[in-house]
Design an enzyme around this catalytic site. Structure first.
Site, PDB file in Angstrom:
ATOM      1  CB  SER A 120      -1.367   2.314  -9.137  1.00 44.20           C
ATOM      2  OG  SER A 120      -1.480   1.089  -8.515  1.00 44.20           O
ATOM      3  CG  HIS A 141       0.803  -1.782 -12.164  1.00 45.44           C
ATOM      4  ND1 HIS A 141      -0.288  -1.651 -12.978  1.00 45.44           N
ATOM      5  CD2 HIS A 141       0.421  -1.313 -10.948  1.00 45.44           C
ATOM      6  CE1 HIS A 141      -1.284  -1.119 -12.286  1.00 45.44           C
ATOM      7  NE2 HIS A 141      -0.876  -0.909 -11.056  1.00 45.44           N
ATOM      8  CD  GLU A 153      -0.097  -2.394 -16.886  1.00 46.45           C
ATOM      9  OE1 GLU A 153      -0.831  -2.069 -17.813  1.00 46.45           O
ATOM     10  OE2 GLU A 153       0.026  -1.698 -15.848  1.00 46.45           O
ATOM     11  CG  ASN A 191      -4.927   1.285 -13.768  1.00 45.14           C
ATOM     12  OD1 ASN A 191      -5.866   0.486 -13.877  1.00 45.14           O
ATOM     13  ND2 ASN A 191      -4.125   1.293 -12.710  1.00 45.14           N
TER      14      ASN A 191
END
Ligand SMILES: NC(=O)c1ccc[n+]([C@@H]2O[C@H](COP(=O)([O-])OP(=O)(O)OC[C@H]3O[C@@H](n4cnc5c(N)ncnc54)[C@H](O)[C@@H]3O)[C@@H](O)[C@H]2O)c1
Length: 679
Positions: A120, A141, A153, A191
């Site tokens: 991450s 991800h 992702e 994120n």
């Protein structure tokens, strides 16, 4: 399956076990490796428990669970993944642990194996640089919970080969993920704006702009989300928010750095206390701050080429389950208001600069335009992707207009010899946007529906008559207008996940884009009536047996099937065919006499009691006017040219959309069973 036989997942924790579960659920063979037998067991038990919950909630049958589990093996021996096509790492978020693991996998795994990280917070390239196969290294991800959240992702670093990216996207598709391709940048796409959203909530609290309850209420109101940032942090863990914002702050500067109060809360090892009075007067200021930060960051990541505006919105909608993505919200509140909110943020945090795309859009004074249909030309094949997976690629005015533009481009391109249509995500195309119809009926603008349908027909006729071969890839669900798009193509390549269906008579209308006509010409008038009257799903296998699907293949073989068709030329779409024995009873249900019986509420004759009762029951729930008109149209279309047959359909459009049952059916969809009055 020719290209993907086995996947390795390293780490049987929260993420690893969920990734393995989802892959096995979707039919992939997976080996899960962890360092200790007990960790492997714990991971497998978690999977079993979740699958059992699925059985209890009637999502899976016991047989499906048994099949899923039979595809998952656990091991503590890394050699078990040596021959995997892809190995996904989901171990602790520790740079050294991950780097050592990849060096080890690089030694053990065969040359073909692609290695992927689910990190991450680290750059994908940092690990790629340390192994001998950077071209076969990618970031994948996932989002919590990976067996349930569809977003993935896919992060190629600069050295990732095209073949690796394509295989990664294929694996994503094979386990039902909606992939967005994102640049190797801090926080990737989602994120990058989600973590500042959490952090800004903490900063507002720190500044005493409002109390927690008010900030929660502001966030819920601003983004139409069920949980605010503090509640979300309580659920997912405050340390994760601290860790993520620290990483972003280190990489991108003080604007992204963790709020002190957030760190302090982590050190206290306590959840946020959500209780308190909401102070309505402070909500607007909090909303503006949320908007300024989220929209500023979303625009910045697009400026930097991290993701497109459409993928950024998709990330929010699919990954975070927001109802609208940041760019859609910007359009809703207006570009001027967006600009003002972001400008306030640039003044408050001087290291955060106004993204160029906002300056440009503000100067234009227009909302953002979204691209819903993509075109890619490669090896003389044009691939047109309907790319609105969050809405199952449903057709609306903008989508059809863009479909037309991309198709025209492909049609006129001298190098292109075949044009392929596909849907992004799990579905092919799930019909037309029903809300659009409801809106137009209520506004007394049925003429707009007519124009929309006429344009659709014209496009579909061009697709059908194109000098270049047109092919639909039916590798997921399709309904209504989506099935009609596939039917308009000269050939259909389907996988077993593909399906068609005409649910229209169940919502008060009839299939309006040539579905009746084309089904009748391929599978016969009786079966066309049967499928239109019942709305029963036609599986890819059935569609293949009926001659509707040209080639039925495994997912990994779709590409080669298309190349074969392109080499062979146009199939004879409307050649005469016999109704296969298996379908004869259904055709019999809709013989001329039986249609008369069915339309007057009686069961058909000359078929088994079971089929007769079932067919009559299903048809009993449909809108009577829609059934009657569909029947007449199908009869009238016999022996006519395609153009004349299309006109017959269009002539009745106003009649059907003006009925009370159409409004009842269309506005009931997804809420309740409609109550048709026959008017
Ligand atoms: N939890 C999330 O919401 C989330 C979301 C996206 C990505 N991630 C990332 O996924 C990764 C895993 O997170 P998690 O929440 O599943 O962690 P976790 O602690 O639940 O699981 C990690 C597992 O990896 C195992 N492990 C550790 N070192 C190993 C090694 N060298 N070889 C084999 N197994 C090893 C551990 O025994 C443990 O079972 C992290 O990189 C995290 O950043 C997490």
């Amino acid at each position: 399956m020719s290209q993907i036989n086995k996947i390795g997942v390293i780490g049987a924790g929260n993420m690893g076990s969920g990734i393995a579960q989802k892959m096995a659920q979707e039919g992939l063979n997976v080996v899960v490796v962890d360092i200790k037998e007990e960790f492997v067991e714990r991971g497998l038990n978690t999977i079993k428990q979740l699958l059992q919950e699925g059985v209890d909630r009637k999502i899976f049958s016991p047989q499906q669970v048994e099949d899923t589990l039979s595809r998952i093996k656990g091991s503590t021996d890394f050699a078990a993944v040596a021959d995997a096509d892809l190995v996904v790492e989901a171990v602790f978020e520790d740079k050294k642990v991950k780097a050592d693991l990849f060096k080890n996998l690089d030694r053990i795994c065969s040359d073909k194996t692609i290695l992927a990280t689910n990190t991450s917070s680290f750059y994908v390239r940092e690990f790629a640089e340390q192994i001998s196969r950077p071209d076969r290294f990618v970031g994948l991800h996932y989002f919590f919970h990976p067996a349930k959240n569809r977003l993935l992702e896919v992060i190629p670093h600069e050295g990732t080969s095209m073949d690796t990216l394509e295989k990664s996207l294929l694996v994503a598709k094979l386990h039902g993920k909606t992939a967005i391709v994102v640049k190797d940048a801090p926080g990737f796409a989602v994120n990058r704006f989600f973590v500042p959203f959490l952090n800004e909530a903490a900063r507002m609290l720190e500044e005493d702009l409002a109390n927690i309850a008010t900030i929660e209420a502001a966030a819920k109101q601003a983004f139409k989300i069920p949980m605010g940032p503090f509640e979300l942090m309580n659920v997912t863990g405050i340390p994760i928010a601290v860790h993520a914002s620290t990483t972003l702050g280190n990489e991108l500067g003080p604007f992204y750095a963790t709020a002190d109060i957030l760190k302090a809360q982590m050190d206290k090892n306590e959840n946020w206390n959500l209780e308190g009075e909401v102070d309505e007067s402070r909500i607007p200021a909090a909303v503006d701050r949320f908007y300024g930060v989220c929209f500023g960051v979303a625009a910045a990541l697009v400026d930097e080429g991290v993701a497109s505006i459409e993928d950024t919105d998709r990330g929010a909608k699919i990954g975070l389950r927001w109802i609208m993505g940041p760019f859609e919200i910007m359009n809703r509140i207006g570009v001027d208001k967006t600009y003002a909110a972001v400008e306030a943020i640039t003044k408050k945090y001087p290291d955060f600069k106004m993204p160029e795309i906002l300056t440009r859009q503000n100067a234009l004074g227009q909302p953002f335009d979204f691209k819903f249909v993509d075109l890619e030309i490669k090896d003389r094949i044009a691939t047109i992707t309907l790319n609105r997976p969050e809405a199952m690629n449903a057709l609306n005015e903008a989508v059809v207009a863009q479909l037309d533009e991309r198709f025209t481009e492909a049609e006129n391109h001298p190098d292109v010899k075949a044009i392929v249509f596909q849907g992004a995500g799990k579905a092919f195309v799930a019909g037309a946007d029903i809300r659009y119809f409801v809106k137009k009926i209520k506004a007394d603008q049925i003429s707009d529906i007519y124009e929309f349908t006429r344009r659709g027909h014209e496009l579909f006729l061009r697709i059908e008559n194109c000098a270049k071969l047109t092919i639909a890839i039916l590798d997921g669900l399709s309904m209504g207008g989506g099935s009609e798009l596939a039917l308009a193509c000269q050939a259909i390549v389907a996988t077993h996940a593909g399906s068609m269906g005409f649910p229209e008579t169940g919502i008060g209308i009839f299939p309006g884009l040539g579905g009746m006509l084309r089904t009748a010409r391929i599978a016969g008038l009786e079966l066309a009536k049967y499928y239109v009257f019942t709305g029963i799903t036609v599986s890819a296998q059935d569609a293949f047996e009926l001659g509707i699907v040209t080639k039925l293949v495994e997912p990994a073989d779709v590409g080669s099937a298309i190349r074969e068709l392109a080499a062979q030329g146009k199939p004879e779409k409307y050649r005469a065919r016999d109704v296969p024995g298996k379908f004869k009873p259904y055709a019999q249900c809709c013989s001329e006499e039986n249609v008369a019986r069915l339309l007057s509420g009686q069961p058909p004759e000359g078929v088994s009691e079971e089929i007769a009762a079932k067919t009559a029951k299903i048809i009993g729930f449909k809108a009577p006017v829609a059934l009657k008109l569909a029947n007449e149209i199908i009869d009238q279309q016999v022996g006519k040219s395609m153009q004349e047959a299309v006109e017959i359909e269009l002539e009745r459009l106003n009649d059907i959309f003006s009925t009370a049952d159409a409004l009842e059916g269309l506005s009931s969809l997804g809420r309740k069973r409609p109550e048709f009055k026959g008017t």
